[in-house]
Scaffold this motif. Structure first.
Motif, short mmCIF file in Angstrom:
data_model
loop_
_atom_site.label_atom_id
_atom_site.label_comp_id
_atom_site.label_asym_id
_atom_site.label_seq_id
_atom_site.Cartn_x
_atom_site.Cartn_y
_atom_site.Cartn_z
N TRP A 5 0.56 -1.45 0.23
CA TRP A 5 -0.36 -0.05 0.24
C TRP A 5 0.33 0.75 0.23
O TRP A 5 0.47 2.41 -0.38
CB TRP A 5 -0.97 0.50 0.48
N GLY A 6 2.26 1.15 -0.55
CA GLY A 6 3.12 1.98 -0.39
C GLY A 6 3.72 3.26 1.25
O GLY A 6 3.47 3.85 0.53
N THR A 7 2.82 2.67 2.24
CA THR A 7 2.93 3.37 3.65
C THR A 7 4.20 2.94 4.23
O THR A 7 4.85 3.62 5.60
CB THR A 7 1.94 2.62 4.55
N ALA A 8 5.22 2.43 3.73
CA ALA A 8 6.41 1.56 4.03
C ALA A 8 7.27 2.83 4.23
O ALA A 8 7.81 3.64 2.65
CB ALA A 8 6.94 0.46 3.47
N GLY A 9 8.43 2.90 5.39
CA GLY A 9 8.89 4.30 5.03
C GLY A 9 10.26 3.48 4.10
O GLY A 9 10.70 2.43 4.06
N ARG A 10 10.87 5.13 3.55
CA ARG A 10 12.85 4.59 3.36
C ARG A 10 13.26 3.80 3.89
O ARG A 10 13.54 4.10 4.99
CB ARG A 10 12.84 5.27 1.89
N PRO A 11 14.01 2.62 3.27
CA PRO A 11 15.51 2.59 4.41
C PRO A 11 16.50 2.95 4.91
O PRO A 11 16.50 4.53 3.36
CB PRO A 11 15.93 1.39 4.03
N SER A 12 16.92 3.30 5.90
CA SER A 12 18.01 4.88 6.30
C SER A 12 19.18 4.31 6.32
O SER A 12 20.30 5.54 6.02
CB SER A 12 17.87 5.35 7.76
N ARG A 13 19.81 3.30 5.44
CA ARG A 13 20.60 2.65 5.74
C ARG A 13 20.73 1.40 5.08
O ARG A 13 19.79 1.24 4.24
CB ARG A 13 21.65 2.82 6.53
N GLY A 14 21.90 1.63 3.59
CA GLY A 14 21.67 0.06 2.91
C GLY A 14 23.23 0.37 1.90
O GLY A 14 23.40 1.63 1.90
N PRO A 15 22.31 -0.43 0.77
CA PRO A 15 23.40 -0.62 -0.63
C PRO A 15 23.34 0.53 -1.39
O PRO A 15 22.60 1.87 -0.50
CB PRO A 15 23.50 -1.52 -1.38
N LYS A 16 24.04 0.81 -2.35
CA LYS A 16 23.54 2.12 -2.67
C LYS A 16 21.84 2.57 -3.68
O LYS A 16 21.67 1.65 -3.31
CB LYS A 16 24.03 1.84 -4.82
N PRO A 17 22.49 4.16 -3.41
CA PRO A 17 20.77 4.68 -4.01
C PRO A 17 19.72 3.95 -5.44
O PRO A 17 18.70 4.32 -4.89
CB PRO A 17 20.62 6.27 -4.07
N SER A 18 20.27 2.95 -6.41
CA SER A 18 20.09 2.49 -6.86
C SER A 18 19.21 1.78 -6.87
O SER A 18 18.21 1.39 -7.77
CB SER A 18 21.31 2.07 -8.26
N GLN A 43 18.45 -14.54 -3.94
CA GLN A 43 20.17 -14.36 -4.88
C GLN A 43 19.60 -14.07 -6.08
O GLN A 43 20.68 -13.06 -6.61
CB GLN A 43 20.68 -15.56 -4.42
N ARG A 44 18.66 -14.75 -6.91
CA ARG A 44 19.19 -14.12 -8.43
C ARG A 44 19.11 -13.12 -8.59
O ARG A 44 19.53 -12.05 -9.58
CB ARG A 44 18.10 -14.86 -9.34
N ILE A 45 17.47 -12.19 -7.94
CA ILE A 45 17.44 -10.82 -7.95
C ILE A 45 18.61 -9.90 -7.88
O ILE A 45 18.88 -8.88 -8.45
CB ILE A 45 16.20 -10.30 -7.03
N ALA A 46 19.90 -10.25 -6.27
CA ALA A 46 20.52 -9.11 -5.68
C ALA A 46 21.93 -9.92 -6.54
O ALA A 46 22.52 -8.71 -7.15
CB ALA A 46 20.96 -10.24 -5.14
N ALA A 47 22.19 -11.01 -7.51
CA ALA A 47 23.10 -10.93 -8.59
C ALA A 47 22.94 -10.29 -10.04
O ALA A 47 23.81 -9.24 -10.20
CB ALA A 47 23.02 -12.86 -9.15
N ALA A 48 21.25 -9.76 -10.57
CA ALA A 48 20.69 -9.25 -11.51
C ALA A 48 21.19 -7.73 -11.05
O ALA A 48 22.63 -6.91 -12.36
CB ALA A 48 19.67 -9.15 -11.86
N PHE A 49 21.50 -7.44 -10.07
CA PHE A 49 21.46 -5.76 -9.18
C PHE A 49 23.23 -5.31 -9.35
O PHE A 49 23.91 -4.55 -9.18
CB PHE A 49 21.15 -5.12 -8.51
N GLY A 50 23.92 -7.11 -8.92
CA GLY A 50 25.53 -6.96 -8.57
C GLY A 50 25.93 -6.57 -7.09
O GLY A 50 26.41 -6.17 -6.37
#
Length: 230
Positions: A5-18, A43-50
């Motif tokens: 529903w789009g009400t989750a907050g954006r992560p405050s830390r983590g990988p690149k903004p892409s 795992q497959r999706i993570a690999a697609a993003f590097g």
């Protein structure tokens, strides 16, 4: 629920903004469209993003939540049925045709949308659009629910035999059946006559439209028999 529903907050830390929920979901849909739902993994999706697999969990808790996002994204916005000519029958038939096109375009949707699960706003929008047509026609709330199940069930039944692996299995079954009937056709005269008459060589649209006509005729008689203003 917050992700859907789009009400989750954006992560405050983590990988690149892409990295984003939308990009993760879009990549998962591309994989499922090409290779099926079983090919989708964190795992497959993570690999697609590097990125590492753990980086995805900062955006999506797991595959179940990812599949829910995939369903709602693939389904898209609530259909606008106002442009359909005629009355409620035409609008409900248009809903069914658009729904079948979704299953054909995304064959994995058929398995993904089975069973009890959390539904997102887009999927609920499609349900609401169909119920609105039935409500405008004058069906009672109980009949709206039952009529929706009938139409939706017919669409899913047609989709099951016209998409992906199910289509392949039907083709294999037909080839095997043809060989057996050449040897034992005298035991099944009605089946042989139906096949020779073209009963098993229909396009995808024909079984959908035939079933819709039968269902809509029955619903129309139900409505007329109750004297509804619709």
């Amino acid at each position: 629920m917050d992700l859907l529903w789009g009400t989750a907050g954006r992560p405050s830390r983590g990988p690149k903004p892409s990295m984003s929920v939308d990009r993760i979901t879009g990549t998962a849909i591309e994989i499922a469209d090409a290779e099926g739902l079983a090919a989708v993994s964190m795992q497959r999706i993570a690999a697609a993003f590097g990125f590492t697999t753990m980086s995805l969990y900062r955006y999506v808790p797991g595959k179940a939540e990812l599949v829910a996002l995939m369903i709602d994204t693939a389904i898209g916005d609530r259909p606008d049925l106002g442009a359909a000519p005629g009355g409620w029958r035409d609008r409900l038939a248009e809903w069914a045709r658009r729904c079948l096109r979704l299953y054909v375009h995304h064959p994995w949707l058929l398995a993904a949308t089975g069973g009890n699960r959390v539904m997102g706003p887009n999927e609920l929008g499609w349900l609401d659009a169909a119920l609105a047509v039935l409500a405008d026609a004058g069906f009672t709330p109980v009949d709206q629910h039952d009529a929706f199940l009938l139409v939706n069930g017919h669409v899913r039944s047609v989709a099951q035999y016209t998409t992906g692996a199910d289509r392949l299995r039907v083709d294999e079954w037909s080839a095997d059946l043809g060989e057996r009937l050449r040897r034992h056709g005298d035991r099944f005269p009605a089946l042989v006559a139906a096949i020779e008459g073209g009963g098993y060589s229909q396009t995808t649209d024909e079984p959908l439209e035939f079933g819709l006509r039968c269902l809509l005729d029955g619903l129309d008689r139900l409505l007329t028999g109750r004297g509804s203003p619709g």
